[in-house]
Design a protein around this motif. Structure first.
Motif, PDB file in Angstrom:
ATOM      1  N   UNK A 228      13.400 -22.931  12.297  1.00 35.55           N
ATOM      2  CA  UNK A 228      12.461 -23.141  11.193  1.00 35.55           C
ATOM      3  C   UNK A 228      11.369 -22.088  11.205  1.00 35.55           C
ATOM      4  N   UNK A 229      10.817 -21.858  10.015  1.00 38.34           N
ATOM      5  CA  UNK A 229       9.675 -20.979   9.863  1.00 38.34           C
ATOM      6  C   UNK A 229       8.423 -21.782  10.221  1.00 38.34           C
ATOM      7  N   UNK A 230       7.780 -21.455  11.331  1.00 37.83           N
ATOM      8  CA  UNK A 230       6.670 -22.267  11.846  1.00 37.83           C
ATOM      9  C   UNK A 230       5.303 -21.663  11.588  1.00 37.83           C
ATOM     10  N   UNK A 231       5.241 -20.464  11.035  1.00 31.87           N
ATOM     11  CA  UNK A 231       3.944 -19.852  10.761  1.00 31.87           C
ATOM     12  C   UNK A 231       4.066 -18.735   9.757  1.00 31.87           C
ATOM     13  N   UNK A 232       3.085 -18.664   8.844  1.00 37.06           N
ATOM     14  CA  UNK A 232       3.094 -17.638   7.809  1.00 37.06           C
ATOM     15  C   UNK A 232       1.638 -17.355   7.421  1.00 37.06           C
TER      16      UNK A 232
ATOM     17  N   UNK B 245       4.380 -13.530  10.458  1.00 37.43           N
ATOM     18  CA  UNK B 245       5.194 -14.741  10.436  1.00 37.43           C
ATOM     19  C   UNK B 245       5.541 -15.173  11.855  1.00 37.43           C
ATOM     20  N   UNK B 246       6.046 -16.393  11.921  1.00 35.50           N
ATOM     21  CA  UNK B 246       6.523 -16.945  13.186  1.00 35.50           C
ATOM     22  C   UNK B 246       7.645 -17.924  12.871  1.00 35.50           C
ATOM     23  N   UNK B 247       8.762 -17.771  13.566  1.00 39.45           N
ATOM     24  CA  UNK B 247       9.813 -18.784  13.424  1.00 39.45           C
ATOM     25  C   UNK B 247      10.261 -19.248  14.808  1.00 39.45           C
ATOM     26  N   UNK B 248      10.655 -20.512  14.861  1.00 38.48           N
ATOM     27  CA  UNK B 248      10.955 -21.183  16.117  1.00 38.48           C
ATOM     28  C   UNK B 248      12.400 -21.639  16.130  1.00 38.48           C
TER      29      UNK B 248
END
Length: 202
Positions: free
Chosen positions: A174-178, A189-192
């Motif tokens: 999932x995309x956890x930060x934008x 961005x950040x994805x986990x």
């Protein structure tokens, strides 16, 4: 008729005694003045000895304080070095733990990184990869208009779930930060990625 006795004529060595007895020096072996002076001298000597001892005690205490201050000053450098080594040790331990978690993931770390690098869009730049609470976190930047960038990274993360090399080994991607840049186009961005557990694999 008896003859009156004649007065004795005065002798040449005879004289009147006008001596003042109270003012004569004492004829004792040790006079009172000597005893008084001796006692006063003893008190004075005792006072001087007490003053000398107190001065020495104060001097010794001040020297001891200086010595301990010097030791503390010398030890502070060693203490700072020990603290620095402890911080480095904690950092190295955390890094080793992250590497261990990554290496124990269902998919080999080299395979995962190779597939991420192959499928990553050219305008996307990865800045950091870390393991956190059993999950793998990717952080990076993307230079494009905000709308285009958010759409591109969102589609990329969704595509990882369907990727035949990566998808089967992860329970959730999932995309956890934008976060958009303030002064220029683009975003960070950040994805986990949460690996599947052994129970789910079974």
């Amino acid at each position: 008729m008896a003859q009156r006795p004649s007065l004795i004529a005065p002798h040449d060595d005879w004289r009147l005694d006008f001596t003042l007895v109270d003012e004569l020096p004492e004829d004792s072996v040790i006079g009172r003045n000597f005893i008084g002076h001796a006692i006063a001298g003893l008190f004075a000597a005792a006072a001087l000895l007490a003053l000398a001892w107190t001065s020495y005690d104060l001097w010794a205490a001040s020297q001891g304080i200086k010595d301990w201050d010097a030791r503390i000053g010398g030890a502070s450098g060693d203490l700072k070095e020990v603290e620095r080594l402890q911080r480095d040790y904690v950092l190295a331990t955390d890094q080793l733990d992250e590497i261990h978690e990554m290496m124990n993931n269902p998919i080999a770390l080299t395979v995962l990184l190779a597939e991420i690098g192959r499928t990553l869009p050219k305008i996307v730049s990865l800045d950091m990869i870390e393991s956190y609470d059993g999950e793998i976190v990717f952080r990076g930047t993307l230079e494009a208009s905000s709308e285009q960038a958010s759409r591109l990274i969102g589609n990329y993360v969704k595509g990882l779930e369907d990727n035949p090399v990566i998808g089967p080994y992860f329970d959730d991607i999932k995309l956890s930060g934008l976060e958009r840049f303030d002064d220029e186009e683009g975003l960070s961005f950040e994805f986990t990625m949460a690996p599947k557990t052994e129970d789910e694999d079974a």
